[in-house]
Design a protein around this motif. Structure first.
Motif, PDB file in Angstrom:
ATOM      1  N   GLN A  42       5.651  -0.660  26.351  1.00  0.00           N
ATOM      2  CA  GLN A  42       6.824  -0.316  25.752  1.00  0.00           C
ATOM      3  C   GLN A  42       6.225   0.473  24.489  1.00  0.00           C
ATOM      4  O   GLN A  42       7.119   1.548  24.083  1.00  0.00           O
ATOM      5  CB  GLN A  42       7.192  -1.761  24.948  1.00  0.00           C
ATOM      6  CG  GLN A  42       8.571  -1.354  24.055  1.00  0.00           C
ATOM      7  CD  GLN A  42       8.962  -2.805  23.811  1.00  0.00           C
ATOM      8  OE1 GLN A  42      10.217  -3.487  23.979  1.00  0.00           O
ATOM      9  NE2 GLN A  42       8.462  -3.592  22.806  1.00  0.00           N
ATOM     10  N   ALA A  43       5.222   0.435  23.966  1.00  0.00           N
ATOM     11  CA  ALA A  43       4.815   1.216  22.930  1.00  0.00           C
ATOM     12  C   ALA A  43       4.395   2.639  23.187  1.00  0.00           C
ATOM     13  O   ALA A  43       4.771   3.646  22.674  1.00  0.00           O
ATOM     14  CB  ALA A  43       3.562   0.416  22.130  1.00  0.00           C
ATOM     15  N   ALA A  44       4.031   2.711  24.513  1.00  0.00           N
ATOM     16  CA  ALA A  44       3.594   4.107  24.906  1.00  0.00           C
ATOM     17  C   ALA A  44       4.927   4.947  25.554  1.00  0.00           C
ATOM     18  O   ALA A  44       4.556   6.225  25.493  1.00  0.00           O
ATOM     19  CB  ALA A  44       2.543   3.977  26.027  1.00  0.00           C
ATOM     20  N   ALA A  45       5.855   4.289  25.734  1.00  0.00           N
ATOM     21  CA  ALA A  45       6.958   4.842  26.734  1.00  0.00           C
ATOM     22  C   ALA A  45       7.677   6.019  25.831  1.00  0.00           C
ATOM     23  O   ALA A  45       7.880   7.179  26.338  1.00  0.00           O
ATOM     24  CB  ALA A  45       7.922   3.826  27.115  1.00  0.00           C
ATOM     25  N   PRO A  46       8.060   5.655  24.381  1.00  0.00           N
ATOM     26  CA  PRO A  46       8.818   6.728  23.913  1.00  0.00           C
ATOM     27  C   PRO A  46       8.315   8.007  23.450  1.00  0.00           C
ATOM     28  O   PRO A  46       8.893   9.079  23.971  1.00  0.00           O
ATOM     29  CB  PRO A  46       8.872   6.031  22.421  1.00  0.00           C
ATOM     30  CG  PRO A  46       8.884   4.492  22.728  1.00  0.00           C
ATOM     31  CD  PRO A  46       7.900   4.534  23.821  1.00  0.00           C
ATOM     32  N   PRO A  47       6.944   8.261  23.310  1.00  0.00           N
ATOM     33  CA  PRO A  47       6.204   9.452  23.181  1.00  0.00           C
ATOM     34  C   PRO A  47       6.139  10.321  24.722  1.00  0.00           C
ATOM     35  O   PRO A  47       6.031  11.452  24.775  1.00  0.00           O
ATOM     36  CB  PRO A  47       4.815   9.233  22.511  1.00  0.00           C
ATOM     37  CG  PRO A  47       4.545   7.924  22.873  1.00  0.00           C
ATOM     38  CD  PRO A  47       6.032   7.191  22.746  1.00  0.00           C
ATOM     39  N   LEU A  48       6.053   9.215  25.750  1.00  0.00           N
ATOM     40  CA  LEU A  48       5.649   9.759  27.219  1.00  0.00           C
ATOM     41  C   LEU A  48       7.177  10.281  27.848  1.00  0.00           C
ATOM     42  O   LEU A  48       7.263  11.319  28.448  1.00  0.00           O
ATOM     43  CB  LEU A  48       5.121   8.719  27.924  1.00  0.00           C
ATOM     44  CG  LEU A  48       3.605   8.522  27.417  1.00  0.00           C
ATOM     45  CD1 LEU A  48       2.972   7.436  28.441  1.00  0.00           C
ATOM     46  CD2 LEU A  48       2.659   9.919  27.563  1.00  0.00           C
ATOM     47  N   VAL A  49       8.173   9.277  27.737  1.00  0.00           N
ATOM     48  CA  VAL A  49       9.423   9.732  28.310  1.00  0.00           C
ATOM     49  C   VAL A  49      10.179  10.342  27.497  1.00  0.00           C
ATOM     50  O   VAL A  49      11.124  11.367  27.874  1.00  0.00           O
ATOM     51  CB  VAL A  49      10.016   8.202  28.749  1.00  0.00           C
ATOM     52  CG1 VAL A  49      11.413   8.285  29.235  1.00  0.00           C
ATOM     53  CG2 VAL A  49       9.214   7.256  29.453  1.00  0.00           C
ATOM     54  N   GLY A  50      10.193  10.265  25.991  1.00  0.00           N
ATOM     55  CA  GLY A  50      11.170  10.963  25.128  1.00  0.00           C
ATOM     56  C   GLY A  50      12.105  10.264  24.671  1.00  0.00           C
ATOM     57  O   GLY A  50      12.653   9.096  25.115  1.00  0.00           O
TER      58      GLY A  50
END
Length: 250
Positions: A24-32
């Motif tokens: 969950q923490a890694a998803a925003p910068p990776l997915v956008g």
């Protein structure tokens, strides 16, 4: 589900909770995770979405704190590991859906996340077990997550309407309707969760964001509706906390 966890104190649930918190923490910068400049006035300005940083960091800290077996196998962690893990995976699915041609899927995904969050937050607040730090950390993270999701679900729904549907007098009435729905949901949550401070502050933050956005757009009616909603949620929480405090043993 609970019985299985009780037979395996500190089992795989703690690793599932930590792993999904990391995803969950890694998803925003990776997915956008960017706001659209063409968002309608019901959507808070970009800085208000910084609350998602508080959510993902709070969930990660709570998962790390609950990793030792003695905490993982006891309340409150024992009660929330699986459902909260599913919520965290739901957030990742929501991000993927939001950036795809299937944006309409964000609404059922968000609704499912909110149901899961209500379940886990009630479990944490109603179960007397666990040390004060564990209950405070987990309850705080969940309160922020649930509070923001309560209001954001309705904002999300508004953004899925066809382009132009929120323009003009009819569109303004629709936006006010969504704000009133968010207010009602937040007030119900404030009552159910006994005026929990993280929940109340975060729902208030969302409604404050709508107020600011409406003022920036010059929509006085929408701004007044959102501001009145904010006051209603705060009043409900204060009255609920007072009622609980006045009860014998409260």
């Amino acid at each position: 589900m609970t019985d299985r966890t009780e037979r395996m104190p500190g089992g795989g649930g703690r690793w599932l909770l930590l792993g999904t918190a990391l995803v969950q923490a890694a998803a925003p910068p990776l997915v956008g995770f960017d706001s659209d400049a063409a968002d309608p006035p019901i959507v808070p300005p970009g800085p208000f979405f910084a609350v998602w940083g508080v959510v993902v960091l709070g969930c990660l800290l709570a998962a790390v704190w609950g990793l030792p077996r003695r905490r993982a196998g006891a309340a409150p962690y024992r009660l929330v590991q699986l459902p909260l893990s599913l919520v965290q995976l739901g957030f990742v699915a929501w991000l993927f859906a939001a950036g795809s041609r299937l944006a309409w899927l964000t609404l059922p995904i968000f609704a499912g996340m909110l149901i899961g969050l209500v379940v886990v937050l009630r479990r944490v607040l109603s179960d007397p077990g666990g040390d004060r730090v564990s209950r405070g950390l987990l309850g705080g993270a969940l309160g922020v997550y649930t509070g923001w999701s309560t209001a954001a679900l309705w904002i999300n729904a508004a953004t899925l309407l066809p382009r132009g549907a929120l323009d003009g007098p009819t569109g303004l009435a629709l936006q006010c309707t969504f704000v009133l729905a968010a207010t009602a949901a937040a007030a119900v949550g404030a009552y159910i969760f006994r005026g929990q401070l993280p929940y109340t502050l975060t729902t208030g933050w969302a409604l404050a964001g709508v107020t600011v956005s409406a003022v920036m757009a010059g929509l006085a009616v929408l701004a007044v509706t959102a501001a009145a909603g904010l006051l209603m949620v705060v009043a409900t929480a204060l009255l609920r906390r007072r009622t609980v405090a006045l009860r014998p043993g409260g």
